[in-house]
Design a protein around this motif. Structure first.
Motif: not given
Length: 198
Positions: A139-164
């Motif tokens: 997804k747009a703005y998704a923060l993905m980590v791991g193997v296989p990748a899973r979403q753990v949060g959202w990131m701003s256009q500036f590259g900062e973690r979003l509280d959502l």
């Protein structure tokens, strides 16, 4: 200003390289490649024939961008990350007619040593963590980590973690720029907001 091409780089006849793009040591750009303006191709990068690269794309050292990969504007490819273009390769089986398209949307970041399995689309401003393996659309703005990748949060256009939250609805601001982001039914969008600081 023309592209800057290091003497050790090989740029095949027919390749299109935009102005202000820098092509560093031991790079090979194939004849059919289309590369935009203001890009940087780090040491030992390979770019295939059926590749489209937008403007202001940063491809760090030791990255191969194979056929059927599209990188939109402002994409960042970290060192030694990997693209594929065949889902089930075998050395003895020719599957060049089975290449799958991979699209990396505007502003996305792909971390060092991560792998993008072919046939996936990475949404605008998504952030793929170092070492992650992406095997499905992101997804747009998704923060993905791991193997296989899973979403753990959202990131701003500036590259900062979003509280959502990961799902549902919500609204927050980028902690650095004050830009507002809204989550509606699990999809994040950026609202009109102040410009990023210089």
């Amino acid at each position: 200003m023309h592209a800057q091409i290091h003497p050790t780089a090989i740029v095949d006849d027919g390749a299109q390289i935009g102005e202000r793009t820098r092509v560093w040591h031991w790079v090979h750009v194939s004849a059919g490649a289309r590369i935009g303006k203001g890009c940087s191709l780090g040491q030992n990068v390979f770019v295939g024939n059926r590749v489209a690269v937008g403007d202001n794309v940063k491809i760090q050292n030791n990255v191969s961008v194979y056929d059927n990969v599209t990188l939109e504007d402002d994409v960042f490819c970290g060192p030694s990350m990997v693209f594929t273009n065949v889902y089930n390769p075998r050395s003895a089986v020719n599957r060049k007619d089975q290449y799958r398209d991979t699209v990396v949307k505007r502003g996305a970041t792909i971390g060092a040593n991560s792998t993008i399995v072919c046939g996936t689309t990475i949404g605008e401003y998504a952030f793929i963590a170092a070492g992650a393996v992406v095997n499905r659309d992101v997804k747009a703005y998704a923060l993905m980590v791991g193997v296989p990748a899973r979403q753990v949060g959202w990131m701003s256009q500036f590259g900062e973690r979003l509280d959502l939250p990961l799902e549902g609805n919500g609204k927050t601001t980028c902690p650095y720029t004050g830009t507002t982001y809204e989550l509606i039914d699990g999809s994040c969008t950026c609202l009109v907001a102040p410009a990023a600081p210089e």
